[in-house]
Design an enzyme around this catalytic site. Structure first.
Site, PDB file in Angstrom:
ATOM      1  N   ASP A   1       2.927  -9.799  -7.260  1.00 26.87           N
ATOM      2  CA  ASP A   1       2.834  -8.580  -8.051  1.00 26.87           C
ATOM      3  C   ASP A   1       1.371  -8.256  -8.371  1.00 26.87           C
ATOM      4  O   ASP A   1       0.588  -9.145  -8.702  1.00 26.87           O
ATOM      5  CB  ASP A   1       3.627  -8.800  -9.349  1.00 26.87           C
ATOM      6  CG  ASP A   1       3.872  -7.529 -10.126  1.00 26.87           C
ATOM      7  OD1 ASP A   1       4.424  -6.573  -9.560  1.00 26.87           O
ATOM      8  OD2 ASP A   1       3.521  -7.499 -11.326  1.00 26.87           O
TER       9      ASP A   1
ATOM     10  N   GLU B   1       1.443  -6.983  -3.242  1.00 27.07           N
ATOM     11  CA  GLU B   1       1.669  -5.608  -3.725  1.00 27.07           C
ATOM     12  C   GLU B   1       0.299  -5.070  -4.118  1.00 27.07           C
ATOM     13  O   GLU B   1      -0.177  -5.283  -5.231  1.00 27.07           O
ATOM     14  CB  GLU B   1       2.618  -5.584  -4.922  1.00 27.07           C
ATOM     15  CG  GLU B   1       2.913  -4.164  -5.401  1.00 27.07           C
ATOM     16  CD  GLU B   1       3.202  -4.057  -6.893  1.00 27.07           C
ATOM     17  OE1 GLU B   1       3.871  -3.092  -7.283  1.00 27.07           O
ATOM     18  OE2 GLU B   1       2.734  -4.918  -7.671  1.00 27.07           O
TER      19      GLU B   1
END
Length: 549
Positions: free
Chosen positions: A201, A267
């Site tokens: 993330d 990401e």
């Protein structure tokens, strides 16, 4: 074992909205296990599961209080182990989410930091600063939260802590060795349990400018989709790369020991393809999402520009481009490209084009059903974006509504009958349910299954080369996927690199006639084709096997 991810199709499971086995209206690990045959039959190579760790759920699991424990809402470690074993039995890889930019404010380390006070070693694990102004009652700088409002919250003793997202998600200080060591332990914990990799993330946000300078004033039309140019002091900083070099060394060490290849996927919301490609240099991440198609308008030139730039940039570092059209943070394609029948036609065409591109692909749950974005009633909205923005932004709930599996009314097989899902499903989803689509030869689910089966069966799809075609109008995107070269000494011909498959996508508003002799392989909508002249309706993609010559 080779680098299986180079042409893999992976499926994002947003755990809260996939399948509820516990009859509490929230999806869980056992629910995923129960649907593994569906995912196997869909034809994907593996799954990425969003966070299921212990969490107060302020951001639905992305506020992690313990990265090495399963939240009881989703099951237990034994439940995860069962899921992992069953997935592997079905031939599916499993990636788990790593959330390194921030923790929950309920994390023991953050609670200790609050209790210890200013100047303590405990506070060094996060980013605490004194405020500005005579009484320190103004934030240390002008940074804003992605979710809206300031990126700083004041502790009771007067200091402020940084949170690029919600106040319940304080940012770690990644310059501190204890933070790095603890995350290394988390990586090893899940590798030891047998996972096949990690989706990481906010990979571009872990390191901040030490001086914490003000960002420039925001553009008049607001901060753009990719934020790093408007907020240059806390996105895409140079120091992030050594973190991923460190994790790459860890997974490569595991590979040397047991021969099993694991993948690190970032990401990384960075607009410049060349800067994005720096995250997948040979000693860093294996893959990072190319989000350019999420920002591209529905036009052939926009798609070609985005695809060409991403392919060129990753080729410079020897990595594949990783394609996505949707995830749990963005509007679903069937609504992003329009509405109603038009939006669905475009979403189907986009999906078929995506699966023809070279390199790995990530699908978001519901892509294979052509689900639209849902306008969740304000009283039911749960995304922190809704509250933090003062109700000016609806948030991301619309793409997170639980999946419809079967039946004529909610909860459509997601939960037990009579159990309301955590987000309300709309009326009229019965025809979109997986069971209903499975028996409809023209459904999006059947299209997706066919495309995935062909992608796996045809050697020119997946990893390999792309060659643009310039013999079509500007409103048409067309490219060839040449057959892979044969063994040394193979005579010239189809096996040595002749065109193996052609993908043609029309974004025109009217029918387009093209001369491409060959055979129709697959189409996102009905087309006219006599083996020579292709009549392509608006918003349609086809795969063709052209005749040689």
């Amino acid at each position: 074992m080779g680098d299986w991810w180079l042409d893999a199709v992976l499926y994002e499971v947003y755990i809260r909205s996939f399948t509820d086995s516990g009859s509490d209206g929230v999806g869980d690990l056992a629910g995923i296990t129960s649907r593994l045959p569906y995912l196997r039959d869909l034809g994907v190579d593996g799954i990425w599961i969003t966070p299921f760790y212990r969490s107060p759920m302020a951001d639905h699991g992305y506020d992690v209080a313990d990265h090495r424990a399963v939240d009881p809402l989703f099951g237990a470690l034994a439940t995860f182990d069962t899921l992992l074993a069953e997935a592997h039995r079905h031939g599916l890889k499993v990636l788990v989410d790593l959330v390194p930019n921030h923790s929950s404010n309920a994390h023991p380390a953050f609670r200790a930091a609050l209790a210890a006070g200013a100047g303590s070693p405990e506070r060094d694990l996060y980013i605490f600063r004194d405020g500005r102004g005579a009484d320190g009652d103004e934030p240390p700088n002008n940074w804003v939260s992605v979710f809206g409002g300031p990126a700083w919250t004041r502790a009771t003793d007067g200091q402020w802590y940084l949170h690029l997202f919600a106040p319940e998600q304080p940012d770690w200080n990644w310059r501190h060795p204890r933070v790095r060591d603890d995350h290394d332990t988390t990586v090893r914990f899940w590798l030891d349990r047998g996972v096949d990799g990690f989706r990481i993330d906010v990979t571009h946000g872990l390191i901040k400018n030490d001086l914490l300078p003000d960002n420039p004033p925001p553009p008049p039309d607001g901060i753009p989709f990719f934020r790093e140019r408007a907020e240059p002091h806390h996105w895409d900083q140079e120091g992030v790369h050594e973190i991923y070099q460190r994790w790459r060394a860890i997974v490569e060490d595991y590979r040397r020991r047991d021969g099993q290849a694991r993948v690190l996927v970032g990401e990384t919301w960075v607009a410049d393809p060349r800067r994005l490609a720096r995250y997948v240099r040979p000693d860093e991440l294996h893959l990072t999402f190319a989000f350019s198609l999420l920002a591209a308008s529905w036009s052939a030139p926009a798609w070609r520009t985005a695809i060409a730039a991403d392919l060129a940039a990753t080729a410079e570092v020897g990595a594949p481009t990783t394609w996505v059209l949707a995830n749990h943070d963005v509007t679903r394609p069937a609504s992003r490209y329009g509405s109603g029948e038009s939006g669905l036609r475009r979403a189907r065409a986009a999906l078929l084009t995506l699966l023809a591109l070279p390199g790995p692909v990530f699908l978001y749950q519901g892509d294979e059903l052509g689900l639209p974005e849902v306008d969740v009633p304000p009283a039911h909205r749960q995304d922190p974006v809704w509250e933090r923005s003062g109700h000016s932004r609806p948030g991301r709930d619309g793409c997170r509504v639980p999946l419809p599996w079967s039946g004529r009314e909610a909860p459509y097989g997601f939960s037990a009958d009579g159990v309301p899902p955590w987000l309300p499903q709309p009326d009229g989803w019965a025809e979109l349910a997986a069971a209903a689509q499975a028996s409809d030869p023209l459904s999006t689910l059947v299209l997706a299954r066919g495309a995935l089966a062909l992608r796996r069966a045809l050697p020119m799809l997946g990893a390999g080369r792309l060659r643009w075609r310039d013999d079509t109008p500007p409103t048409v995107l067309a490219f060839d996927r040449p057959s892979p070269p044969g063994p040394p000494g193979t005579p010239p011909g189809p096996s040595s690199g002749a065109t193996g498959l052609t993908c043609v996508m029309s974004t025109a508003g009217t029918d387009v006639d093209l001369v491409i002799p060959g055979r129709l392989v697959l189409a996102s909508s009905p087309v006219g084709y006599d083996g020579t002249t292709l009549t392509l309706p608006p918003d349609t993609t086809v795969w063709l096997a052209p005749h040689p010559g």
